[in-house]
Design a protein around this motif. Structure first.
Motif, short mmCIF file in Angstrom:
data_model
loop_
_atom_site.label_atom_id
_atom_site.label_comp_id
_atom_site.label_asym_id
_atom_site.label_seq_id
_atom_site.Cartn_x
_atom_site.Cartn_y
_atom_site.Cartn_z
N VAL A 36 -20.09 61.20 87.92
CA VAL A 36 -20.69 60.83 89.21
C VAL A 36 -20.12 59.51 89.74
CG1 VAL A 36 -22.86 60.56 90.46
CG2 VAL A 36 -22.82 61.93 88.36
N VAL A 37 -20.07 58.51 88.86
CA VAL A 37 -19.56 57.20 89.27
C VAL A 37 -18.13 57.35 89.77
CG1 VAL A 37 -18.81 54.96 88.35
CG2 VAL A 37 -21.08 55.86 87.79
N GLY A 38 -17.87 56.80 90.95
CA GLY A 38 -16.53 56.90 91.53
C GLY A 38 -16.37 58.06 92.49
N THR A 39 -17.41 58.91 92.63
CA THR A 39 -17.35 60.00 93.61
C THR A 39 -18.03 59.54 94.90
OG1 THR A 39 -19.44 61.00 92.91
CG2 THR A 39 -17.44 61.71 91.74
N ARG A 40 -18.05 60.42 95.90
CA ARG A 40 -18.56 60.00 97.21
C ARG A 40 -19.63 60.95 97.75
NH1 ARG A 40 -14.18 56.63 99.98
NH2 ARG A 40 -12.61 56.30 98.37
N PRO A 41 -20.78 61.03 97.06
CA PRO A 41 -21.83 61.90 97.60
C PRO A 41 -22.44 61.32 98.88
CG PRO A 41 -22.66 60.66 95.72
CD PRO A 41 -21.18 60.38 95.81
N VAL A 42 -23.07 62.19 99.67
CA VAL A 42 -23.77 61.75 100.89
C VAL A 42 -24.93 60.84 100.49
CG1 VAL A 42 -25.28 62.57 102.76
CG2 VAL A 42 -23.13 63.76 102.25
N ARG A 43 -25.09 59.75 101.22
CA ARG A 43 -26.12 58.77 100.84
C ARG A 43 -27.52 59.32 101.15
NH1 ARG A 43 -24.45 53.67 104.19
NH2 ARG A 43 -26.36 52.76 103.40
N PRO A 44 -28.49 58.97 100.28
CA PRO A 44 -29.83 59.55 100.45
C PRO A 44 -30.54 59.07 101.71
CG PRO A 44 -29.80 57.97 98.63
CD PRO A 44 -28.38 58.16 99.07
N ASP A 45 -30.15 57.91 102.25
CA ASP A 45 -30.81 57.37 103.43
C ASP A 45 -30.02 57.69 104.70
OD1 ASP A 45 -29.00 55.68 101.93
OD2 ASP A 45 -29.25 54.18 103.48
N GLY A 46 -28.97 58.48 104.56
CA GLY A 46 -28.05 58.68 105.69
C GLY A 46 -28.62 59.51 106.83
N VAL A 47 -29.22 60.66 106.49
CA VAL A 47 -29.66 61.59 107.53
C VAL A 47 -30.70 60.94 108.44
CG1 VAL A 47 -30.88 63.75 107.98
CG2 VAL A 47 -29.06 63.68 106.24
N ASP A 48 -31.68 60.26 107.85
CA ASP A 48 -32.71 59.62 108.66
C ASP A 48 -32.13 58.52 109.55
OD1 ASP A 48 -34.65 61.25 107.74
OD2 ASP A 48 -35.81 59.73 106.69
N LYS A 49 -31.09 57.89 109.08
CA LYS A 49 -30.48 56.82 109.89
C LYS A 49 -29.73 57.40 111.08
CE LYS A 49 -30.39 53.01 106.65
NZ LYS A 49 -29.73 52.35 105.53
N VAL A 50 -28.96 58.46 110.86
CA VAL A 50 -28.17 58.98 111.98
C VAL A 50 -29.00 59.83 112.94
CG1 VAL A 50 -25.99 58.86 110.73
CG2 VAL A 50 -27.28 61.00 110.73
N THR A 51 -30.20 60.23 112.51
CA THR A 51 -31.04 61.00 113.43
C THR A 51 -32.13 60.15 114.07
OG1 THR A 51 -32.43 61.67 111.58
CG2 THR A 51 -30.69 63.21 112.25
N GLY A 52 -32.15 58.85 113.74
CA GLY A 52 -33.11 57.95 114.38
C GLY A 52 -34.51 57.99 113.79
N ARG A 53 -34.67 58.67 112.65
CA ARG A 53 -35.99 58.77 112.06
C ARG A 53 -36.32 57.57 111.16
NH1 ARG A 53 -35.69 63.62 111.05
NH2 ARG A 53 -37.23 64.52 112.44
N ALA A 54 -35.28 56.92 110.65
CA ALA A 54 -35.50 55.78 109.74
C ALA A 54 -36.30 54.70 110.45
CB ALA A 54 -34.15 55.22 109.28
N LYS A 55 -37.22 54.07 109.73
CA LYS A 55 -38.10 53.07 110.34
C LYS A 55 -37.59 51.66 110.05
CE LYS A 55 -42.61 55.07 111.04
NZ LYS A 55 -42.37 56.49 110.73
N TYR A 56 -37.20 50.99 111.11
CA TYR A 56 -36.75 49.60 111.00
C TYR A 56 -37.93 48.67 111.28
CZ TYR A 56 -32.06 51.43 110.54
OH TYR A 56 -30.94 52.07 110.07
N GLY A 57 -37.62 47.37 111.31
CA GLY A 57 -38.69 46.36 111.40
C GLY A 57 -39.65 46.56 112.55
#
Lengths: 284, 759
Positions: B12-33
């Protein structure tokens, strides 16, 4: 604050004659100034309900462009960019893609900033504004509209309905360049518009040179035009243009540039802009 | 992108999986301050000083409080004074006596934008009306902005009782110089006597802001029983909890702090501004209070890092061996002491294996906002001067700038001027990678030049807690406490997945609040992947041990008779009996019947953080007609120790390089003669936009850190250290002019080129 959207010129001028009224076209300057508490108008008069402010028409004498036509609409017009590419490019430099969906020639001029990008483009193209007011309609060349920062030659109740842009000469070309420290999302430190016409032999028969952000108002530089007219727009003519443009500058030192820098860059930009206008004139 | 990542011996180390927080960030669902809302919340706003320096004679809030919709106002009277006490905050120290004065001015306002009062009202309009109705009586005082002016004997004094520390005998008169620091190694006089070439230069850099896109924001809700919830955008919620508790006089357990998603921090979100105000307002108003800064407030009242003056003198033999190096570094602290002058001094010559070094630093207060940490605080400023002089040495000696650096490069065993001996470090490897790169060999066009510079950052470890739960279906939940600003959650899941041999997407990570997990120091010092990674590995290994215990119990064999191999719990050898191997998923399903939930927990103070060296190559083109510098190609090379998720390592390299390019070319705090900031917005504070830059190429070098289970070094800060000197060296070759002042903005470049006959 009251919001009004009149559908006739007469209704608009009546509203604008009142105390604390402001014209709302695209709002890309006005709304920002209201939010930052620079301006707090009592009445917002949205002129976009008036048909003439929102359309581009073309006839043998040239174009009539509504004061509230957006930057994106100028770009999308089937022939305007072919005839006056410099003017359209200047207008398209205002703000971001999103802002282009709202910003207008009328707003860019009447915001009263010496650094407005579309204004030297319009002045170079020889644009004349059609102004409606309580006493009727009059026309005024664009170079005579802005007097000083935030100060216009419009009287109470007057607003710009549209701009008349002449038909492109047979061998005519225009261009606009601005200097900014970045590549986009910025305000001109120097802006320069040049329009010129050639005869069949390639000699310059007419020229207009305009500068932005180097004085309290956008400038029409007559001596710059004289440096080009009657020449082949060769290096010697461009050197004269550069000198004439630098002599015309009356800039200030501010956070965006020094006096010395603005004068130097105005000369550089004038030469580069004239070369593009020349190339365009030769191609048509 | 070129990569020098060795073929991973990991799954696993050294590979490039999709980040777990990515989808919510690019769809605007992630909650910022600013994204959380509570029923009945009030709008909190801050009244700020219009003056650079003034004594506050009185504050009258009576009219404001009487306005409709105004529910509470707090001023200096609502916070008890604090004794002088320095505590660590990231890589900087803070003093509560100063913090309580920075959140709300007491005797004086010390900079334009200094907070004076905070109001809570039912609407933004009511809050603004309240601010307008607060009457402050000022006695305006002379101000000082420039650090050299501030050091003069007749300069206006910010703190009338400030006696310079680190000077013997102690001065008898107060001044704006808070502290003098000094680091020496060997004998520089002797070293300069041996030199064939000596170069001595003075450099100036301007204050620059971290420029995070998300403004400071928080939401506080104080219950009638005195317990409080605080939701905030921060790099360290435990640290903010401690600061708020201290200033409010509350027990830490009364305040539960949740860190939102964070829209950039870069060191600047290690500091409290709004949080104690929102808590105090909420307590007074008996309602939740939400506060969000405007961009203008962010520029005028938070961040930036220091501008300063850096004097560098270096001597070398004809063969390129550097014989002595001296530096004097004067940094702006802002209105309160605590510039990053100490790390600036420690970093200055860290790239080199030197016998004779002397560095002196001064921490100087002036009427500017108090500086906050910014990515490798202090390092970029001193390194700009030193690496520029190294470039000039190379030029004068006729030696290739990479070869000169290779001849003097710090390596394993080098004793740094600031004390320690380096373990295995990767500067030589980075320089060699630069030399072999396509970029270094590529041809240049007209008006173009190429520059190179090296950089260093210490990196830290520290208090860290991680909890890893094996769920009843075999999936896992990972709780970490260091806010994720650069792909941390992805990296932690990958290290856990590597240990546990499970699919990385079966691990769901969260950043836990302060009441759900043991103490975590903040995300800073490039510590989070290193420290939380180390704790994650320990927690994962605890899960393995518990899984073996559960299998032993189930199989009724001794614990020693169970082994963990290839992601399975197996009987160890023939004597252990014939039992079907079990995966973690199998173990999770029987956890309830074999003793209850399986949770791996690691509460550590991570030791063994290792420094990371980097080398940047910059190509620029300079327009001789306008002085405009365009970056045409850029490569960031750095030792990552081990890149857990190479994309986020590259992202850090690129982000640091871009911020450094902005610092080099256009970013600066511009003050008028009135002591007011003239460019408090992104229009005239010019960070580079995407169209200004080429793709930043990266080369990851891996010299593993022996103190980390996967070899991780912190990598977030080093990338902002080399760019200014690399760009400076590049502009020197493109324009023919050497610059000694940042930013290298078009007016300055054109003027210098004209003076040199190059424009």
């Amino acid at each position: 604050m009251r919001y009004e959207k009149p559908t006739t010129v007469e209704a608009a001028t009546a509203l604008l004659a009142g105390q604390g009224a402001r014209v709302l076209a695209g709002g890309t300057d006005l709304l920002v100034q209201m939010r930052s508490r620079v301006l707090s108008p009592d009445v917002l008069v949205d002129i976009k309900g008036i048909d003439a402010t929102r359309k581009i028409t073309k006839d043998a004498s040239g174009y009539t462009i509504g004061a509230a036509v957006t930057g994106a609409e100028l770009k999308e017009h089937p022939t305007l960019s072919k005839d006056w590419p410099g003017l359209v490019e200047a207008a398209n430099l205002i703000g971001s893609t999103q802002v282009q969906g709202r910003c207008s020639l009328g707003g860019n001029l009447c915001n009263g900033s010496p650094a407005a990008d579309s204004v030297p483009g319009m002045i170079a193209a020889g644009a004349v504004a059609t102004i409606a007011g309580p006493k009727g309609t009059r026309t005024l060349p664009v170079e005579d509209i802005m007097l000083a920062p935030r100060k216009l030659a419009l009287t109470a109740g007057e607003f710009i309905v549209s701009f008349k842009i002449p038909a492109r000469p047979a061998h005519g070309g225009d261009a606009y360049l601005r200097f900014i420290p970045r590549t986009e999302m910025d305000i001109a430190v120097v802006g320069c518009g040049v329009a010129l016409a050639l005869d069949a032999g390639g000699t310059c028969t007419a020229a207009r040179v305009s500068l932005g952000a180097v004085a309290a108002r956008p400038l029409l530089v007559e001596d710059g035009a004289k440096a080009l007219i009657g020449t082949k727009v060769d290096d010697a003519a461009l050197a004269k243009l550069e000198a004439a443009v630098r002599a015309a500058c009356k800039p200030i030192d501010d956070k965006r540039g020094t006096v010395e820098f603005r004068i130097d860059v105005a000369g550089t930009l004038a030469k580069r802009t004239a070369k593009i206008a020349l190339e365009r004139a030769r191609k048509v | 992108m070129q990569e020098r990542v060795k073929k991973p011996q990991f799954d696993v180390v050294g590979t490039r999986p999709v980040r777990p927080d990515g989808v919510d960030k690019v769809t605007g669902r992630a909650k910022y301050g600013a994204d959380l809302k509570m029923a009945g919340q009030l709008v909190g706003k801050v009244l700020r000083s219009p003056h650079a320096h003034a004594r506050i004679k009185s504050i009258d809030v009576s009219k404001a409080l009487a306005l409709p919709g105004v529910k509470a106002i707090v001023t200096r009277d609502d916070f008890a004074d604090q004794a002088s006490e320095f505590v660590p905050a990231g890589e900087m120290l803070i003093n509560y006596r100063d913090v309580v004065r920075n959140i709300l001015a007491r005797e004086k306002v010390l900079y334009e934008g200094h907070a004076i009062a905070a109001v809570a009202a039912i609407s933004e309009k009511a809050a603004i009306a309240a601010l307008d109705a607060i009457k402050v009586d000022y006695e305006v005082l002379p101000h000082v902005i420039d650090e050299i002016e501030a050091m003069k004997a007749d300069a206006p004094l910010l703190q009338e009782d400030m006696i310079t520390q680190g000077v013997t005998p102690a001065p008898t008169k107060a001044s704006n110089v808070a502290k003098r620091v000094e680091f020496t190694l060997g004998d520089t006089a002797k070293g300069f006597a041996e030199a064939d070439v000596i170069i001595e230069r003075e450099f100036k850099t301007k204050a620059v802001h971290q420029g995070y896109i998300e403004p400071h924001a928080c939401l506080a809700s104080v219950s009638e029983d005195g317990s409080a919830d605080l939701w905030t955008t921060t790099q360290g919620h435990w640290v903010k909890r401690a600061h708020c508790a201290k200033l409010l006089g509350w027990d830490v357990t009364k305040i539960r702090v949740t860190s939102s998603e964070i829209g950039g921090g870069f060191g600047g979100k290690t500091v409290i501004y709004l949080e104690p105000l929102a808590l105090a307002l909420s307590k007074k108003a008996h309602r939740p209070v939400k506060m969000v800064m405007s961009r203008e407030e962010v520029f005028k009242s938070t961040g930036p890092t220091s501008g300063g003056t850096v004097r560098v003198k270096m001597g070398a033999k004809k063969d390129g061996r550097i014989t002595a190096a001296e530096g004097e570094i004067i940094l702006q602290a802002g209105a309160f002491q605590g510039s990053p002058v100490q790390p600036a001094c420690m970093c200055a010559f860290a790239n080199y294996d030197l016998e004779n070094v002397k560095v002196i630093g001064f921490d100087v207060v002036s009427n500017r906002p108090k500086v906050a940490a910014y990515r490798a605080p202090g390092g970029p400023i001193s390194t700009y001067g030193v690496e520029s002089v190294v470039d000039e040495l190379a030029e004068q000696l006729g030696i290739d700038p990479i070869d000169l650096r290779l001849k003097n490069a710090a390596k394993e065993g080098t004793k740094a001027a600031y004390g320690p001996k380096f373990g295995p470090v990767g500067l030589v490897e980075c320089l060699e990678a630069a030399k072999e790169s396509d970029h270094w060999k590529a041809p240049l066009g007209p008006n173009q030049g190429r520059g190179i510079a090296a950089g260093f950052w210490f990196n830290i470890g520290g208090e860290t807690t991680v909890s890893l739960q094996l769920n009843e279906d075999g999936t896992l939940t990972l709780m970490a406490g260091t806010p994720d600003i650069g792909g941390l959650r992805a990296s932690l899941c990958m290290m856990a997945a590597e240990e546990l041999k499970v699919d990385v997407h079966k691990i769901r990570p969260i950043i836990a609040d302060t009441s759900s997990l043991g103490y975590n120091f903040l995300t800073g010092g490039s510590r989070s992947a290193f420290s939380s990674g180390m704790a994650t590995v320990e927690a994962a290994r605890s899960i393995v041990k518990q899984a073996c215990q559960r299998a032993a119990k189930l199989w009724e064999i001794p614990e020693e008779a169970v082994t963990w191999e290839d992601g399975e719990v197996r009987p160890a050898g023939e004597n252990a009996g014939k039992h079907k191997p079990m995966t973690l998923s199998d173990i999770g399903k029987i956890a309830g019947k074999t003793g209850g939930a399986i949770v791996g927990y690691a509460a550590i103070s991570a030791q063994g953080a290792a420094p990371s060296f980097g080398v940047h190559i910059a190509d620029t083109e300079v327009d001789p007609g306008t002085g405009k510098v365009t970056v045409t190609r850029y490569t960031a090379i750095q030792d990552a120790g081990r890149a857990i998720h190479p994309s986020y390592v590259e992202g850090q390299f690129q982000g640091g390089a871009v911020q450094g390019i902005g610092w080099a070319l256009n970013e600066e705090y511009i003050y008028g003669p009135d002591g007011k900031l003239q460019n408090a917005g992104f229009l005239d504070y010019r960070v580079p936009v995407a169209s200004d830059l080429p793709m930043i190429d990266t080369i990851i070098v891996e010299v593993p850190n022996p103190r980390h289970p996967y070899g991780v070094r912190g990598i977030g800060e080093t990338p902002i250290v080399p760019p200014m000197a690399a760009i400076g060296a590049s502009v020197r070759r493109a324009s023919g002019v050497r610059f000694f002042e940042l930013p290298m903005s078009p007016p300055k470049v054109l003027k210098a080129m004209k003076a040199a006959g190059k424009a």
